[in-house]
Motif scaffolding. Structure first.
Motif, mmCIF file in Angstrom:
data_model
loop_
_atom_site.group_PDB
_atom_site.id
_atom_site.type_symbol
_atom_site.label_atom_id
_atom_site.label_comp_id
_atom_site.label_asym_id
_atom_site.label_seq_id
_atom_site.Cartn_x
_atom_site.Cartn_y
_atom_site.Cartn_z
ATOM 1 N N VAL A 132 46.745 11.649 34.547
ATOM 2 C CA VAL A 132 45.904 12.720 35.090
ATOM 3 C C VAL A 132 45.818 12.678 36.622
ATOM 4 C CG1 VAL A 132 43.713 11.454 34.887
ATOM 5 C CG2 VAL A 132 43.727 13.955 34.757
ATOM 6 N N ILE A 180 39.577 14.181 32.023
ATOM 7 C CA ILE A 180 40.419 13.094 32.535
ATOM 8 C C ILE A 180 40.404 11.859 31.654
ATOM 9 C CG2 ILE A 180 40.019 13.890 34.887
ATOM 10 C CD1 ILE A 180 38.382 11.337 35.339
ATOM 11 N N TYR A 220 43.029 8.924 31.141
ATOM 12 C CA TYR A 220 44.412 9.253 30.817
ATOM 13 C C TYR A 220 45.331 8.754 31.933
ATOM 14 C CZ TYR A 220 42.137 12.455 27.536
ATOM 15 O OH TYR A 220 41.361 12.985 26.539
ATOM 16 N N LYS A 277 45.977 20.403 30.363
ATOM 17 C CA LYS A 277 44.883 19.421 30.391
ATOM 18 C C LYS A 277 44.295 19.267 31.814
ATOM 19 C CE LYS A 277 47.256 16.735 26.764
ATOM 20 N NZ LYS A 277 48.623 17.261 26.911
ATOM 21 N N GLY A 278 43.740 18.078 32.082
ATOM 22 C CA GLY A 278 43.270 17.726 33.417
ATOM 23 C C GLY A 278 42.296 18.698 34.056
#
Length: 524
Positions: free
Chosen positions: A178, A154, A175, A85-86
């Motif tokens: 993050v 994010i 999030y 992610k991120g």
């Protein structure tokens, strides 16, 4: 060709899953780097081995071998990105605009990452919102949709309605993990970039600086308000920037006006699908019939007028069809009144076609105004942040990566834009150097072509028939860049994203031509 394809692979993997680094800032960062290495390094080794194994084969056989690897490893890359992610998702979103050099299987992954990213559960969202506001959600919101509108690198967004006045709003929630992982992820990315494509390090550094500011949503809300105020003065009939409700905006949540519409790329895709069906073609067959934007170096005015005429002809053709259907149904009226089982013929609703040339002109004009006139602009205008609203205007969202450029630097950029628009080679070189751009050997041809690619266009007459990534690598091999001034990196990134939008809309783009008038105003 094989070397070019192999480099293209490296770009695709880098954009989707970034690179590997032994350095990490914490234990979790180390685990993330190990996770990446476990999946990515075997894939890269397979690509390199295939390059060596097929080096004596024909170009067609080499391309087929690489295409099989693209199909095999694109899902792996998507799995890695969605897991990590991120910042990895942010790079994938940036890659979604560059169909001209990202391999097709990887490009499809990038496009999905524009809006289809991993979500957190509603229970976690509720806890974040209530903690940020310091009170139960029921005291602020009349309703709050549990299912997210969309998710990004994010955070994610939810539709809601305020309790006080019933206003429809969007709530953007960050999030919780993050920001903590950001530094270690960037270290991983920088290490790979240093090994594989050092010419991109200045851009990675600037993206890191810009991305680091995204974690303060109160700053984003203020930026959104400033940009919105600027846009409403000059472009209220063309574009809309959502108004934030600043009293409800906190470091990790933003509450803003709801804009009714869909992503511009989805609206265009739906239109192309309808046109394709009308002509008995698939969407791919229709796209293959489009002219090659990379080989087109002129303006878009003639094409825009032609598209407008075509749209009007389609509109009046539908009206004529409906008149015919009306008379057919009138004839059927009496038999139906007498009990005959006859169905009326359904009418065809007149279509108002979206004109991609006009849309691109508007986006170029608006962002040129932000950069050169306001000195305050969105450095993240990728397709996922551009909406086609129900009222026909364009919605511009997401102001986490806002950038500022001083008046003096705007004047320098305006001078380069004017030189590019006029096509004076020596003046372009001098203007670019006056901005602080330097290469190791001071090769004038490298300086000239770099200026054109970074701040105007990347059509094939400029890139010598190569895709843009390969062309930049060739320039770097001839004369590597030793200084790309930080003041102009985000404006160069905005230009790159606008060119990428041109690729998505299949519209040829010359940023210098589009920004020329605004540059003249600034110079005068």
């Amino acid at each position: 060709m094989l070397r070019q394809a192999s480099k293209r692979v490296a770009v695709s993997v880098a954009v989707l899953a970034a690179g590997a680094s032994a350095a990490a800032y914490n234990d979790e960062g180390t685990k993330r780097a190990i996770y990446f290495n476990y999946h990515a390094l075997p894939a890269l080794a397979h690509y390199r081995w295939t390059e060596w194994r097929t080096s004596g084969l024909s170009e067609k056989e080499q391309d087929e071998a690489l295409e099989r690897l693209h199909v095999k490893y694109a899902p792996v890359a998507e799995k890695v990105v969605r897991e990590l992610k991120g910042f990895y998702i942010k790079l994938g979103q940036m890659g979604s605009t560059r169909a001209d050099f990202i391999a097709e299987p990887y490009l499809k992954v990038c496009e999905r990452l524009q809006d289809d990213c991993p979500n957190i559960d509603y229970s976690e969202v509720k806890a974040i919102v209530e903690k940020a506001l310091g009170r139960p959600m029921g005291e602020v919101f009349l309703s709050f949709d549990e299912e997210s509108l969309g998710s990004a690198s994010i955070g994610q967004t939810h539709a809601a309605r305020l309790k006080d006045d019933g206003q429809e709003v969007v709530v953007k929630v960050q999030y919780p993990w993050v920001e903590r992982l950001f530094r270690s992820d960037v270290a991983t990315i920088r290490f790979f970039c240093k090994l594989a494509q050092p010419e991109h390090l200045p851009f990675i550094d600037e993206i890191e600086r810009a991305f680091a500011t995204e974690f303060d949503y109160t700053r984003e809300a203020k930026s959104m308000q400033k940009v919105g105020d600027n846009m409403r003065k000059y472009f209220s009939k063309k574009v809309v920037v959502p108004r934030p409700l600043e009293h409800l905006c906190k470091k990790n949540i933003i509450v803003m006006e709801y804009l009714h519409g869909i992503k511009l790329v989805d609206a265009m895709r739906a239109q192309w699908e309808a046109i394709a069906a009308r002509h008995g073609k698939t969407l791919e067959e229709l796209k293959n019939s489009f002219p090659d934007r990379q080989s087109y170096t002129g303006g878009t005015g003639g094409a825009s007028v032609a598209f407008w005429i075509s749209g009007k002809l389609s509109y009046f053709a539908d009206l004529l069809t409906n008149m015919t259907i009306f008379f057919i149904n009138a004839v059927k009226f009496v038999p139906r009144m007498l009990g005959a089982n006859i169905r009326y013929t359904p009418q065809v609703w007149p279509r108002k076609l979206l004109n991609p040339y006009q849309l691109m002109d508007t986006l170029l004009e608006v962002h040129g105004h932000q950069v050169l006139h306001d000195g305050l602009f969105n450095g993240d205008c990728h397709p996922g942040n551009i909406l086609m609203l129900d009222d026909g205007r364009i919605g511009l969202i997401d102001y986490g990566q806002i950038a500022e450029i001083s008046f003096e630097d705007r004047r320098k950029l305006a001078r380069l834009i004017l030189c590019l628009a006029e096509g004076h080679r020596n003046n372009i070189i001098q203007a670019f150097r006056d901005m602080g751009f330097k290469t190791k050997k001071s090769d004038e041809d490298v300086c000239y072509k770099s200026a054109v690619v970074f701040f105007d266009r990347d059509s094939r007459d400029v890139t010598e028939g190569m895709n843009i990534q390969r062309f930049l690598e060739v320039l770097s091999q001839r004369d590597p860049v030793v200084c790309f001034p930080q003041a102009f990196i985000m404006s160069a990134r905005t230009v790159a994203l606008l060119k990428g939008l041109g690729t998505v809309l299949n519209v040829p783009v010359s940023v210098a031509s589009a920004w020329c008038t605004k540059a003249k105003e600034l110079q005068n």
